[in-house]
Design a protein around this motif. Structure first.
Motif, PDB file in Angstrom:
ATOM      1  N   GLN A  81      -1.037  -1.271  -7.351  1.00 36.60           N
ATOM      2  CA  GLN A  81      -0.312  -1.755  -5.962  1.00 36.60           C
ATOM      3  C   GLN A  81      -0.144  -3.301  -5.811  1.00 36.60           C
TER       4      GLN A  81
ATOM      5  N   GLN B 244       0.588  -1.311  -0.119  1.00 37.93           N
ATOM      6  CA  GLN B 244       0.003   0.053   0.067  1.00 37.93           C
ATOM      7  C   GLN B 244       0.936   1.119   0.079  1.00 37.93           C
ATOM      8  N   LYS B 245       2.052   1.384   0.608  1.00 30.88           N
ATOM      9  CA  LYS B 245       2.655   2.472   0.861  1.00 30.88           C
ATOM     10  C   LYS B 245       4.150   2.006   0.961  1.00 30.88           C
TER      11      LYS B 245
END
Length: 357
Positions: free
Chosen positions: A204, A160-161
């Motif tokens: 992602q 996600q990040k």
């Protein structure tokens, strides 16, 4: 095509005439039909269908698509299995009636035949999304390139990040027109909220990493040489030992009192080992099945009479591509189902080459 997202949810109700015209527009890639009743067309606001002078017509907007499917029905359609078409979970009676009424879903029995909505509770009957329903929520009608790398039901990694560890997920669908794909987080020690399916940006999603061959327990030098030097494949007994080593890596205990990053790393190692275990076990099962059936099914060739060849061609029409080779291949030891698989693989290879060119 305008992309319908959940942010475009509206409670405005359409008249029956507006609904018929706008549903017909969904079938026509969003363009309102020219032959519709002019009074109905005039009553459809520009926020639902915007005029495009260059294209020469009016086209549905995201707000117009939202008016056709409230938030709950949109979520049901977007979560449909794109390969089987089945809608997940339990559908409320009013939502079911509305989806069937608008042609966005159809109630079918276990054989794929449409049945009346009154038979909803019969065993084997279920709702399945229609082509119109797929168009409304932006679901592809055929498998896109993304699905070839991440098929429905396969495992992948969701990052996600940047800087955060990737999470293993199961792919639940194909990428929608808004760029999202539904996934289900998998793993141990997940909370109830973390185990819910969700739409995430398709960019992602990454392929699940493979376990390095040197880190798998009990993998012998002979097995490594088989993969590099093209020596004869290991026996089923040797492969079974390797599978047992992989299974041990999957259930490897976690160090008590370990740091969070160490626990996450251990979970990722378990996940990757589990992916390889599943793939290699599937290959092992196929080889073991073929080995067990070999003396009876395909190792011994047999003579086929003209009547038997005709019967096999009627049962498996794809064998007609082999012509008179059916009897010859049977003498060489191939079973009819193996011949059919051979034909399908050749046809798939030709089709792939045609698409690339």
């Amino acid at each position: 095509m305008s992309v319908f997202t959940t942010a475009d949810y509206t409670t405005d109700k359409l008249t029956p005439g507006q609904r018929r015209v706008m549903l017909a527009a969904v079938d026509a890639d969003g363009q309102l039909p020219d032959g519709a009743n002019q009074r109905v067309l005039n009553n459809i606001p520009e926020t639902w269908a915007r005029t495009d002078a260059a294209a020469g017509g009016r086209f549905l907007t995201a707000e117009g698509r939202a008016a056709l499917a409230p938030l709950g029905r949109f979520s049901l359609l977007a979560r449909a299995n794109p390969e089987t078409g089945s809608l997940p979970g339990t559908t409320g009676h009013s939502d079911m009636l509305a989806l069937v009424r608008d042609g966005l879903a159809v109630l079918q029995d276990s054989d794929g035949r449409p049945v009346p909505v009154a038979d909803r509770w019969e065993r084997g009957n279920s709702l399945r999304i229609t082509e119109r329903g797929r168009r409304l929520v932006g679901m592809p009608l055929t498998a896109p390139e993304f699905a070839e790398r991440h098929p429905v039901g396969s495992r992948a990694m969701w990052k996600q990040k940047e800087g955060e560890p990737a999470r293993p997920v199961a792919i639940l669908g194909w990428p929608l027109a808004n760029g999202t794909v539904y996934v289900m987080p998998v793993g141990t020690h997940l909370s109830y909220a973390a185990c819910r399916d969700r739409p995430v940006p398709a960019e992602q999603i990454r392929p699940a990493p493979q376990v390095p061959t040197t880190t798998v327990a009990d993998r012998s030098d002979e097995r490594r040489n088989t993969m590099t030097d093209r020596k004869p494949a290991p026996t089923l007994d040797a492969e079974l030992e390797a599978l047992r080593g992989l299974a041990a890596a999957v259930v490897k205990p976690m160090t008590p009192g370990a740091e969070t990053w160490e626990q996450v790393k251990t979970l990722e190692e378990r996940a990757t080992a589990g992916y390889e275990l599943a793939e290699r076990f599937a290959e092992f099962d196929q080889q073991a099945t073929a080995d067990r059936r070999a003396p009876k099914a395909w190792s011994i060739g047999r003579e086929l009479s003209e009547e038997q060849v005709a019967a096999e061609l009627e049962k498996r029409p794809e064998l007609r591509a082999l012509g008179g080779m059916v009897a010859t291949l049977a003498q060489m030891g191939m079973a009819p189902w193996q011949m059919a698989n051979l034909v399908r693989k050749v046809q798939a290879h030709k089709q792939a080459g045609a698409e690339e060119s």
